[in-house]
Design an enzyme around this catalytic site. Structure first.
Site, short mmCIF file in Angstrom:
data_model
loop_
_atom_site.label_atom_id
_atom_site.label_comp_id
_atom_site.label_asym_id
_atom_site.label_seq_id
_atom_site.Cartn_x
_atom_site.Cartn_y
_atom_site.Cartn_z
N SER A 1 0.85 -1.22 0.10
CA SER A 1 0.06 -0.10 0.01
C SER A 1 0.81 1.30 -0.03
CB SER A 1 -0.89 0.06 1.35
OG SER A 1 -2.01 0.81 1.10
N HIS B 1 -7.30 -5.67 0.09
CA HIS B 1 -6.37 -4.72 -0.15
C HIS B 1 -5.01 -5.47 0.07
CE1 HIS B 1 -4.05 -1.36 -0.25
NE2 HIS B 1 -4.01 -1.13 0.90
N ASP C 1 -9.19 -4.59 -5.51
CA ASP C 1 -8.82 -3.94 -4.36
C ASP C 1 -9.55 -2.49 -4.01
OD1 ASP C 1 -7.25 -2.18 -2.41
OD2 ASP C 1 -5.46 -3.43 -3.10
#
Length: 524
Positions: A237, A492, A465
């Site tokens: 991320s 995610h 996602d």
């Protein structure tokens, strides 16, 4: 190269919360979709003095390094872990002006180490020391842990690193003082966030140096202190922003990069966040469709009307919060935060659905528990500082919007994700919580473009996602001229999934630098 997908069972509800909470902070890489391209700061021996690069880490006990329950659980899972602290200058242009101490945790290789894999779990704002033992477990059936030390660190301002960003009291956090939730009533904390954060790190001048470019410089000092000529890196991320920024600043020092749950480096603050909110809307629509198969679905059996049902359920909390246990209340902001958590993974959809059903029955505890997981609230009522650090790091990085531009921006977010609409007027002049932030923004627009001689990178992107949409992963792989592994699923990030297909790709890449073929796919 596929693996059959295992779908979550029907509404297991709160009994799954304890297991999900273990990995939740790594799923909650909240709102990290912004980017930048100011002229990269010079990264050379003059601004990074030899006294920092020449230091040797002394690893020993990890006592005092666990600052969250997740840390404690992760550290206890591996008796081989060892910890140290890395010294870095607060301001690389004034190295004598103050020092930060970065918390570092190492899981030693089970065999003869050929180097280290440096890890970042996302955020920004989350400490990363716990990621090393957690990835060690997820990669237990791979040779990665045989060949590499796994090294997690808490980026400056986070976790057990010193100083740590701390901007609000626990009581203020209980009262939803932190900015960022979309209520839309135009209310603004009269004390700017910068003022609240500055004292915790040594004043406004120091606060200007807690952005991603400073963290990237710290990572290069860490690379040298670990004895690695080049960096081998895995970032999830927000870590897919930190890694490419490092590559932009230190391209000659990159060996390999796995970038999981990717942020689009081509988009600036506003466009990047709009992309993220469109992903959240898609995830909400997916959860509504999943829920609609049950006649008792609290969002109704018509997914096209789910947002309306949600608004009817949570908007009354704007004026009348719901009392819950221990004298607390479930506010509109807390309810929305709890629902947002449920969108990070298909595995958590049933938990959010169950919590929403309980709210409709007049009970807000389950939704508040989800909110507390996001906010980092412990059983004793204390909060970790990850959300505050996230806000501060983004303020150091992002474009600073004037009130009129900020109102337009918030309106655009609601347009992208109408399920989050409070129904209140956003107005035409709402100050940004980053207003008055010291220093210049480090990443106001596109970044990591046209990096010369960058080795092949590996981007991993999940088709469903919610917070780093698949379009961003495609863009990152293309921007870096690297390889892309597409993963079919609804969650995610993937590196902690323990998926054999994904692990095989990562192992081949990290150990032998063999990237997957074009069009490679796995399934969750």
């Amino acid at each position: 190269m596929t693996k059959n997908k295992s779908r979550a069972g029907d509404h297991p509800g709160r009994r799954r919360w304890k297991r999900i909470a273990t990995v939740l902070p790594l799923l909650l890489v909240a709102v990290a979709c912004n980017s930048g391209d100011s002229e990269p700061a010079a990264a050379n021996a003059e601004s990074n003095p030899a006294e920092f690069y020449d230091q040797q880490l002394e690893f020993g006990s990890c006592e005092g390094f666990a600052v969250t329950p997740l840390d404690e659980q992760a550290f206890a899972s591996d008796p081989t872990i060892e910890c140290s602290r890395l010294s870095v200058p607060i301001d690389y242009e004034d190295p004598a002006g103050g020092t930060a101490r970065i918390a570092v945790l190492r899981v030693p290789a089970r065999g003869e180490a050929q180097g280290s894999v440096v890890l970042n779990p996302g955020g920004p704002g989350y400490g990363g020391t716990h990621m090393a033992p957690m990835l060690g477990a997820a990669w237990a059936d791979t040779p990665i842990g045989e060949d590499f030390d796994l090294v997690g660190f808490d980026p400056r301002g986070t976790g057990a690193s010193e100083p740590a960003l701390d901007c609000y009291t626990d009581a203020m956090r209980d009262d939803d003082a932190t900015p960022g939730s979309l209520v839309g009533d135009g209310s603004v904390d009269p004390v700017p966030l910068a003022e609240r954060c500055a004292d915790s790190v040594g004043g406004r001048d120091a606060l200007a140096h807690f952005g991603t470019r400073d963290a990237a410089r710290d990572m290069d000092v860490l690379r040298a202190a670990l004895g690695d000529e080049q960096l081998t890196y895995v970032g999830a991320s927000y870590g897919t922003r930190l890694g490419p920024v490092y590559a932009e600043m230190f391209p000659q020092n990159v060996r390999a990069m796995v970038l999981d749950g990717a942020i689009d480096p081509q988009l600036g603050t506003v466009d990047g966040r709009i992309l993220q909110f469109s992903g959240l809307q898609r995830s909400f629509d997916g959860m509504a469709e999943y829920c609609a198969a049950d006649p008792a679905c609290p969002l109704g059996t018509d997914p096209s009307k789910a947002a309306t049902v949600l608004h009817e359920t949570v908007r009354p909390l704007l004026d009348t919060p719901l009392p819950v246990s221990d004298g607390r209340e479930l506010s509109f902001i807390a309810a929305i935060d709890g629902i947002l958590i449920g969108l990070y993974s298909e595995e958590i959809w049933p938990v959010a659905i169950d919590a929403l059903a309980r709210l409709q029955e007049g009970h807000g505890d389950a939704l508040l528990a989800l909110r507390d997981g996001y906010q980092g609230r412990g059983a004793d009522g204390s909060y970790d500082d990850s959300l505050e650090a996230s806000l501060a790091i983004k303020c150091a990085d992002e474009e600073r919007l004037d009130p009129a531009a900020n109102a337009e921006y918030l309106t655009a977010l609601i347009t992208a994700a109408p399920f989050l609409d409070s129904g209140k007027d956003l107005g035409d002049g709402i100050p940004s919580h980053c207003e008055g932030w010291p220093g210049e923004p480090g990443l106001p627009g596109p970044y990591a473009t046209d990096i010369p001689d960058l080795p092949t990178t590996l981007t991993i992107s999940v088709t469903g996602d919610a917070t780093t949409p698949h379009e961003g992963g495609i863009s990152l792989a293309e921007t870096l001229d690297g390889s892309l592994l597409t993963v079919d699923g609804n969650q995610h990030g993937t590196v902690l999934a323990g998926n054999s297909c994904i692990n095989e790709v990562i192992a081949d890449y990290l150990i032998d630098l063999t990237a997957p073929a074009a069009g490679a796919r796995c399934s969750l």
